[in-house]
Motif scaffolding. Sequence first.
Motif, PDB file in Angstrom:
ATOM      1  N   UNK A 336      -4.752 -13.162 -20.267  1.00 41.55           N
ATOM      2  CA  UNK A 336      -5.282 -12.000 -19.571  1.00 41.55           C
ATOM      3  C   UNK A 336      -4.194 -11.157 -18.946  1.00 41.55           C
ATOM      4  N   UNK A 337      -4.558  -9.931 -18.555  1.00 41.84           N
ATOM      5  CA  UNK A 337      -3.637  -9.005 -17.892  1.00 41.84           C
ATOM      6  C   UNK A 337      -4.394  -8.255 -16.814  1.00 41.84           C
ATOM      7  N   UNK A 338      -3.789  -8.086 -15.632  1.00 43.74           N
ATOM      8  CA  UNK A 338      -4.508  -7.450 -14.524  1.00 43.74           C
ATOM      9  C   UNK A 338      -3.967  -6.064 -14.200  1.00 43.74           C
ATOM     10  N   UNK A 339      -4.650  -5.401 -13.279  1.00 48.25           N
ATOM     11  CA  UNK A 339      -4.322  -4.008 -12.969  1.00 48.25           C
ATOM     12  C   UNK A 339      -2.988  -3.861 -12.248  1.00 48.25           C
ATOM     13  N   UNK A 340      -2.409  -4.953 -11.759  1.00 50.27           N
ATOM     14  CA  UNK A 340      -1.092  -4.908 -11.131  1.00 50.27           C
ATOM     15  C   UNK A 340       0.034  -5.116 -12.129  1.00 50.27           C
ATOM     16  N   UNK A 341      -0.313  -5.247 -13.422  1.00 49.51           N
ATOM     17  CA  UNK A 341       0.706  -5.413 -14.446  1.00 49.51           C
ATOM     18  C   UNK A 341       1.128  -6.849 -14.678  1.00 49.51           C
ATOM     19  N   UNK A 342       0.395  -7.791 -14.085  1.00 49.48           N
ATOM     20  CA  UNK A 342       0.670  -9.210 -14.301  1.00 49.48           C
ATOM     21  C   UNK A 342      -0.123  -9.684 -15.515  1.00 49.48           C
ATOM     22  N   UNK A 343       0.559 -10.316 -16.454  1.00 47.17           N
ATOM     23  CA  UNK A 343      -0.091 -10.901 -17.632  1.00 47.17           C
ATOM     24  C   UNK A 343       0.246 -12.383 -17.674  1.00 47.17           C
ATOM     25  N   UNK A 344      -0.671 -13.179 -18.212  1.00 46.55           N
ATOM     26  CA  UNK A 344      -0.442 -14.627 -18.251  1.00 46.55           C
ATOM     27  C   UNK A 344      -1.114 -15.236 -19.466  1.00 46.55           C
ATOM     28  N   UNK A 345      -0.502 -16.303 -19.968  1.00 48.92           N
ATOM     29  CA  UNK A 345      -1.105 -17.111 -21.028  1.00 48.92           C
ATOM     30  C   UNK A 345      -0.826 -18.575 -20.721  1.00 48.92           C
ATOM     31  N   UNK A 346      -1.757 -19.430 -21.103  1.00 47.51           N
ATOM     32  CA  UNK A 346      -1.688 -20.843 -20.747  1.00 47.51           C
ATOM     33  C   UNK A 346      -1.258 -21.686 -21.943  1.00 47.51           C
ATOM     34  N   UNK A 369      -6.902 -22.048 -12.495  1.00 45.16           N
ATOM     35  CA  UNK A 369      -5.756 -21.621 -11.698  1.00 45.16           C
ATOM     36  C   UNK A 369      -5.152 -20.341 -12.260  1.00 45.16           C
ATOM     37  N   UNK A 370      -5.004 -20.275 -13.580  1.00 43.32           N
ATOM     38  CA  UNK A 370      -4.490 -19.036 -14.172  1.00 43.32           C
ATOM     39  C   UNK A 370      -5.428 -17.869 -13.899  1.00 43.32           C
ATOM     40  N   UNK A 371      -6.725 -18.112 -13.970  1.00 40.40           N
ATOM     41  CA  UNK A 371      -7.686 -17.056 -13.663  1.00 40.40           C
ATOM     42  C   UNK A 371      -7.537 -16.586 -12.219  1.00 40.40           C
ATOM     43  N   UNK A 372      -7.316 -17.508 -11.298  1.00 36.40           N
ATOM     44  CA  UNK A 372      -7.106 -17.147  -9.890  1.00 36.40           C
ATOM     45  C   UNK A 372      -5.852 -16.290  -9.734  1.00 36.40           C
ATOM     46  N   UNK A 373      -4.804 -16.616 -10.482  1.00 33.03           N
ATOM     47  CA  UNK A 373      -3.580 -15.818 -10.447  1.00 33.03           C
ATOM     48  C   UNK A 373      -3.855 -14.390 -10.901  1.00 33.03           C
ATOM     49  N   UNK A 374      -4.601 -14.208 -11.975  1.00 38.11           N
ATOM     50  CA  UNK A 374      -4.905 -12.860 -12.456  1.00 38.11           C
ATOM     51  C   UNK A 374      -5.838 -12.126 -11.515  1.00 38.11           C
ATOM     52  N   UNK A 375      -6.665 -12.841 -10.784  1.00 36.65           N
ATOM     53  CA  UNK A 375      -7.554 -12.217  -9.790  1.00 36.65           C
ATOM     54  C   UNK A 375      -6.803 -11.748  -8.553  1.00 36.65           C
ATOM     55  N   UNK A 376      -5.656 -12.392  -8.231  1.00 42.50           N
ATOM     56  CA  UNK A 376      -5.024 -12.161  -6.928  1.00 42.50           C
ATOM     57  C   UNK A 376      -3.555 -11.756  -6.966  1.00 42.50           C
ATOM     58  N   UNK A 377      -2.793 -12.096  -7.973  1.00 45.43           N
ATOM     59  CA  UNK A 377      -1.337 -11.919  -7.948  1.00 45.43           C
ATOM     60  C   UNK A 377      -0.904 -10.511  -8.320  1.00 45.43           C
ATOM     61  N   UNK A 378      -0.016  -9.955  -7.502  1.00 43.71           N
ATOM     62  CA  UNK A 378       0.597  -8.658  -7.771  1.00 43.71           C
ATOM     63  C   UNK A 378       2.064  -8.796  -8.168  1.00 43.71           C
ATOM     64  N   UNK A 379       2.585 -10.004  -8.143  1.00 40.39           N
ATOM     65  CA  UNK A 379       3.983 -10.262  -8.481  1.00 40.39           C
ATOM     66  C   UNK A 379       4.116 -11.696  -8.966  1.00 40.39           C
ATOM     67  N   UNK A 380       5.267 -12.024  -9.523  1.00 38.27           N
ATOM     68  CA  UNK A 380       5.502 -13.399  -9.937  1.00 38.27           C
ATOM     69  C   UNK A 380       5.601 -14.320  -8.732  1.00 38.27           C
TER      70      UNK A 380
END
Length: 707
Positions: A336-346, A369-380
Amino acid sequence: MCSRHGASPRSSLFERSRQNAQRICSLTLVVAVSILIVGLAPVRGLAQSSVSTLHPVLPQGFDCDFAKPVRTSGARGEQKLYVCRGRAPVPQGDRRIVANRENRVFVAVLSGSHAEIARAHGDLLGDYAESGVIHESIDHVNYGVSQQSFFVQPTVLGITQCLTNHLYGSLSDEFRASVDAYYQGYSSRMQRLGKTPKFSPDDLKFAAVGIELANTLDAMNESGSMLKTSLRYCPLQTVVGAPLGIFVGGLFGGIGSIVEGKTPFKLGCTGFIVPEKTSSGALLSSVGLVHGRNLDGELMRSWSQHPVIFLIRETGKLAYLASGSAGLIYPAGVSGTNEAGISASLHQMYSSRTQISGPANTTAMAPALQEKILREARSLDDALRIARGVKSMASWTIFISDAKTGEAASIELTEGGVSLSRRVRALPLGQSNHFFDAAQAPYAFFPNLHKKIETEVRLQTLEKKFAKMLSPGASPWTLQDAFNQLANQEDAEGRFQAFGTTATKAYGVMATIMLPAQRQLWMSSGDASPAPHSTYLGIEVDPSWRQVRLAGVGRAQTLGGRARLLRGMENFVLARLAYERGQKTKALSHLNQSIQDFDAENVNEPNFTYMRARLYADLKDARALNEFNRFLQLEGTTEHHRALAVMFRSSLSGGHNMTDLAWAKSVFERAERQHGQRETRLNIETVDKLIQGRSVSKQKLDWVVFR
């Protein structure tokens, strides 16, 4: 283990085993007690494409109408489900097993609280989930249980359900509430359709934590702690069932075999992150930061049937796009990828140690946990803080990028803690399925030598690609380059290879490309198998992250227009799936067709010959000996594979050769000293038995193609 359950609308988990448990419940208890007594222990838009029919190289067109959802949910219809329909003919015959049968991709736009989103997910897609990943997950386990001794099945079932309850109980209240909400939505949808829900709440609970249950059983199996762990966490089920199970034989091997070789829960992956520019300003990508990944797993029969791209807008959280399939309870748990520009793959590892039980709200499943990161994280840094806030159940890597800074990193999770093993800025980075932090290495293992080598070679292949990308005068990457990399068919030496050390796997179920600067996510549609060779559908959101539109379609160009190569790969996929279900004659038929397809394109895959020899041997076909001998004369094979061929040939009449066996043993001993794999130790023991003229047990065919 033997209690009766009240009637409920369901086709419950391990239904066949539960029925068996009821039939033999009394007998099991009587015999078990007897054995114990005597002392035995143990926006609207249409895809614009001039292509109207499916071709192995060109993408098919898709028609999407984002002005008219096919379904809505919620009090005001705020939850919406759209469908994009392909223009190519739907697959026929056996292709329907692994390809998108309806040739469609869903787009779900969900909003509200976490629980409201989960409920809408179940409501909009629940009936599709019944023939999707939840169904196949449970079906895999049903099959695993059914392969065990009649008397062992109830105890295998009881211990597995007990472990599921322990895992589920340590998760967050929020996650468990979302599973309940999903079931409410699913039940509501089925009732409106006039149907009885096929699954029970317990089934959904199992599907939610099944991937971590698989990790737990892996760890128990690898450490040899099946009995010890079962007694610690599930004493009643173990004490009642273990003596009978051990007496009859195969109890703890039966528990392990639910996942070993049959699990639907393993996620192999090849991932890459390419930033827009280097630190010197050289352009690396013409489309901004590119984050791509293949999802390789055992859900080949279901994942592509109902693929879904999600746009999630949760109240008070960051909006995100994610790729998945109907029934995937954690939409952003894969990519997934969020509106803050953070993308993640497991990326999953084979876990050697896991967290089985703990107080509620202390443990997290890696996908959640990865889903929580995409819901909340704006940086690494935000992502790392979130990851360190809970205990991981098992061994994983969250491969993560930040389009704002051009950073990429690997966050490694284990039962022992969280580490940031790699972090780069303005440089490309690759990821496969092994750890980089030496402190995390003890928490993971490889089930065989090929698995260890192929994950390392896959990464080497990527790193060679990156070196060329960074060389002076290199052209910047395009979206097409990303498609091609996910469907790469070359090994580290640049040789064509069908499967094995390439990014394309025989169990590739989905491929995803995230372009955060474009607010786009591209996902394989499943119109071909393996998934990286299917048509990609690109979805883009507007700057407010409220509306979706079609960004386009695309397809990899790595097969050079050779039509039968794709058919050959698909036949190989079908052969492997048939074998996994014990359908060896059917597996041989598909493998023969695959070999013919590759021969027609003048592509030689010597290890296909080895696999055919193994199938002949399993089927007691007299052609086995000649096929093994033919394989041993072929070029392009590895020493290890030749040693395996000698070992298996030696169990055939006329195939026993002491000199060859001594050579094979030396190969395995050298591999054991270098890599220390359980498989090599087993092979050494097998060769010793053959030298001594003793009988040997059959080994499962590993469909990893390697050279």
